[in-house]
Design an enzyme around this catalytic site. Structure first.
Site, PDB file in Angstrom:
ATOM      1  N   PHE A 140       0.810  -1.227   0.000  1.00 12.90           N
ATOM      2  CA  PHE A 140       0.000   0.000   0.000  1.00 12.90           C
ATOM      3  C   PHE A 140       0.841   1.273   0.000  1.00 12.90           C
ATOM      4  O   PHE A 140       0.477   2.256   0.632  1.00 12.90           O
ATOM      5  CB  PHE A 140      -0.980   0.024   1.185  1.00 12.90           C
ATOM      6  CG  PHE A 140      -1.475  -1.325   1.614  1.00 12.90           C
ATOM      7  CD1 PHE A 140      -2.153  -2.154   0.725  1.00 12.90           C
ATOM      8  CD2 PHE A 140      -1.268  -1.795   2.893  1.00 12.90           C
ATOM      9  CE1 PHE A 140      -2.606  -3.413   1.101  1.00 12.90           C
ATOM     10  CE2 PHE A 140      -1.712  -3.055   3.289  1.00 12.90           C
ATOM     11  CZ  PHE A 140      -2.379  -3.870   2.389  1.00 12.90           C
ATOM     12  N   HIS A 141       1.945   1.298  -0.756  1.00 10.06           N
ATOM     13  CA  HIS A 141       2.830   2.457  -0.743  1.00 10.06           C
ATOM     14  C   HIS A 141       3.104   3.016  -2.144  1.00 10.06           C
ATOM     15  O   HIS A 141       4.255   3.303  -2.482  1.00 10.06           O
ATOM     16  CB  HIS A 141       4.166   2.098  -0.081  1.00 10.06           C
ATOM     17  CG  HIS A 141       4.049   1.644   1.325  1.00 10.06           C
ATOM     18  ND1 HIS A 141       5.026   0.888   1.965  1.00 10.06           N
ATOM     19  CD2 HIS A 141       3.072   1.845   2.256  1.00 10.06           C
ATOM     20  CE1 HIS A 141       4.645   0.638   3.209  1.00 10.06           C
ATOM     21  NE2 HIS A 141       3.468   1.198   3.408  1.00 10.06           N
ATOM     22  N   PRO A 142       2.100   3.221  -3.002  1.00  8.55           N
ATOM     23  CA  PRO A 142       2.393   3.771  -4.327  1.00  8.55           C
ATOM     24  C   PRO A 142       2.820   5.237  -4.236  1.00  8.55           C
ATOM     25  O   PRO A 142       2.262   6.020  -3.471  1.00  8.55           O
ATOM     26  CB  PRO A 142       1.062   3.628  -5.069  1.00  8.55           C
ATOM     27  CG  PRO A 142       0.023   3.664  -3.984  1.00  8.55           C
ATOM     28  CD  PRO A 142       0.662   2.965  -2.817  1.00  8.55           C
TER      29      PRO A 142
END
Length: 558
Positions: free
Chosen positions: A474-476
């Site tokens: 969940f780190h774009p």
């Protein structure tokens, strides 16, 4: 909307909520904050372990999905994103990590003046209200409350000891002088409740007359006068609306939707815009490109003792116990969330057994529960999870509009495990997890490796496991990157190249991925952006315009 504002902020997430609160500290600055999702009223948002519920709740989660990824055996990867006040800070795993000094020094070296570690550290400290108090690396009085896990857990202690036995030192502060080591995470919680940016920043600011917050208001496009952005079109309750601003529009919709809105508004690669008949305002080929993300690979273990959160969640007595713990003492598993322990280490070695990277290249998240996917139903046995992610992947993906319809999701692609370095580092991370699990300290707790299982052992087999089971953590970031090269979208003051009255303030401006979780850096970007904006409109910065204060509103003068 008939009234006019000084600033319009699109997105009330980690960055947007912070930015709105800071800008409205000046009572003469009027701000409109648009959030596509509803208010943050769900109890699952405020209960730390509620992450397991909000992970799949379409009311507060965009629930995006990538295109089939060739590096993941053509699987579509689920990409949750927050859709409520606080954005992803309202549904994330609560871990407070900044990354490494070298991450920010690299940003500066790439031509982004003002973004070195020493220059951004004051902004981390400004937002932080750490329960340990203020120090060289921490703030003690900021609105974002940061807490220790609390009671130590037998399994996490065994993991830390096991890591030490493999050569990784204990570290009681991953955000201190050095990141490397194993220990407990600090969390964005306050007395057993989630401390999202909505709670930390927006709640105290909501009673200010100069802040207007509109929920369920999805931005659909920018309004121009010539090459200056002067407002935003948006949809609310099925009605098309618009709002205008005197100073700037500030995009804080995140690494997926900020580039989407830019592309829909004629700012982006000209060939992509032409494909959908969108007139080109500014040809910027980097809009939506340079996407980087952390790939997470989970190893599941069955525990020899009934001491895991699985045991409590799989029985009514256990559920009642942890429920009472939270109600009476604001403690226990419900107050912690999913991951308690972690580790940063240099896993990839050369042919002589020496670390390839100068700083940690793998991060662990250690959970006292196990489930087939984040937010999924826990396994029926006593279980725990060791998950690993490569901190600085080379692989890059994209975000591109799939339709001129602003309500349609864009096309997303992560291109995970696309390079040899990413493959080798991820395999090394899996092997490092196994080495810790097989340490003398951990062996008494390991009944079996459930997945990938001992039969999966060669590099080829492990890579195939990673392709079949890896998922986003969940780190774009990076889809509107800051810089001076031909792929950059904003300058070091976060202004969009070639367009006036428009900045981007969220994770999409990060030129490279930080070595850790991205929520704390997103908040830092907003804290710094607020100061940059104040400087530019007081005539002290290097902005392209300045302002004077007439007593009620902020007006732009040449």
């Amino acid at each position: 909307m008939s009234e006019e504002f000084d600033f319009i902020i699109v997105g009330a997430g980690s960055a947007g909520a912070t930015l709105a609160a800071r800008l409205t500290e000046n009572p003469n600055t009027r701000v409109l904050l648009l959030e596509a999702g509803p208010p943050d009223k769900s109890m699952w948002i405020h209960l730390p372990i509620g992450y397991g519920k909000t992970m799949w709740d379409s009311r507060v989660n965009w629930r995006f999905e990538t295109e089939p990824d060739p590096g993941m055996n053509n699987r579509r990867i689920y990409w949750p994103r927050g859709k409520t006040l606080g954005g992803s800070s309202s549904i994330n795993g609560l871990i407070y990590i900044r990354g490494q000094r070298e991450d920010y020094d690299l940003w500066s070296a790439l031509g982004n003046e003002g973004w070195s570690f020493d220059e951004v550290l004051p902004y981390f400290r400004k937002s932080e209200g750490n329960q340990r108090g203020a120090s060289m690396y921490h703030g003690g009085e900021g609105p974002l409350k940061i807490s220790d896990v609390g009671k130590k857990h037998e399994l996490i202690e065994a993991f830390i000891a096991g890591a030490e036995q493999t050569g990784v030192p204990r570290n009681d502060d991953f955000n201190g002088a050095t990141q490397e080591g194993a220990g407990y995470y600090q969390l964005t919680t306050d007395r057993g409740r989630r401390c999202s940016t909505a709670r930390a920043f927006l709640t105290p600011a909501r009673n200010r007359p100069n802040l207007c917050v509109e929920t369920e208001a999805q931005a659909t496009g920018l309004i121009y006068e010539g090459r200056r952005v002067v407002g935003v079109n948006y949809m609310q309750a099925g009605v098309r609306r618009s709002a205008r601003c005197r100073a700037e529009v500030l995009l804080a919709a995140g690494a997926i939707q900020s580039p989407q809105l830019l592309q829909l508004s004629g700012i982006g690669p000209k060939d992509l815009l032409a494909k959908f008949g969108i007139p080109v305002v500014q040809d910027l080929k980097g809009v939506g490109e340079n996407l980087q993300d952390h790939l997470q690979v989970r190893l599941y273990y069955e525990c020899t003792k009934p001491i895991t959160t699985n045991d409590e969640l799989n029985s009514w007595i256990g559920k009642a116990k942890i429920g009472l713990q939270w109600l009476l003492y604001r403690s226990g598993p419900l107050a912690v969330g999913i991951n308690q322990g972690g580790c940063f280490m240099r896993a990839l070695k050369d042919e002589h057994g020496r670390p390839v990277a100068a700083t940690p290249d793998i991060q662990f998240h250690v959970s006292t529960l196990s489930a087939d996917m984040a937010g999924g139903k826990v396994h029926p046995f006593s279980g725990f999870t060791l998950s690993i992610c490569q901190l600085r992947p080379e692989s890059k993906g994209y975000v591109r509009i799939s339709s001129p319809d602003p309500l349609a999701a864009p096309e997303m692609q992560g291109y995970y495990l696309a390079t040899e370095l990413d493959q080798r580092t991820t395999i090394a991370g899996v092997r490092a997890a196994r080495e810790i699990a097989n340490s003398a300290a951990m062996r008494p707790y390991v009944k079996r490796e459930f997945k990938p299982g001992p039969e999966t052992n060669s590099d080829e087999e492990l890579l195939e496991f990673c392709r079949n089971h890896g998922a986003t953590i969940f780190h774009p970031i990076g889809t509107a990157k800051m810089g001076t090269d031909d792929m950059s979208v904003v300058d070091s003051r976060l202004r969009v190249h070639g367009v006036q009255g428009l900045r981007v303030v969220d994770c999409s401006v990060m030129p490279t991925l930080v070595s850790g979780n991205t929520n704390a850096p997103a908040i830092m970007v907003a804290e710094k952006a607020a100061d940059i904006i104040r400087e530019d409109y007081s005539g002290k910065g290097t902005g392209r315009s300045r302002s004077i204060n007439t007593g009620k509103t902020m007006e732009i003068v040449s």
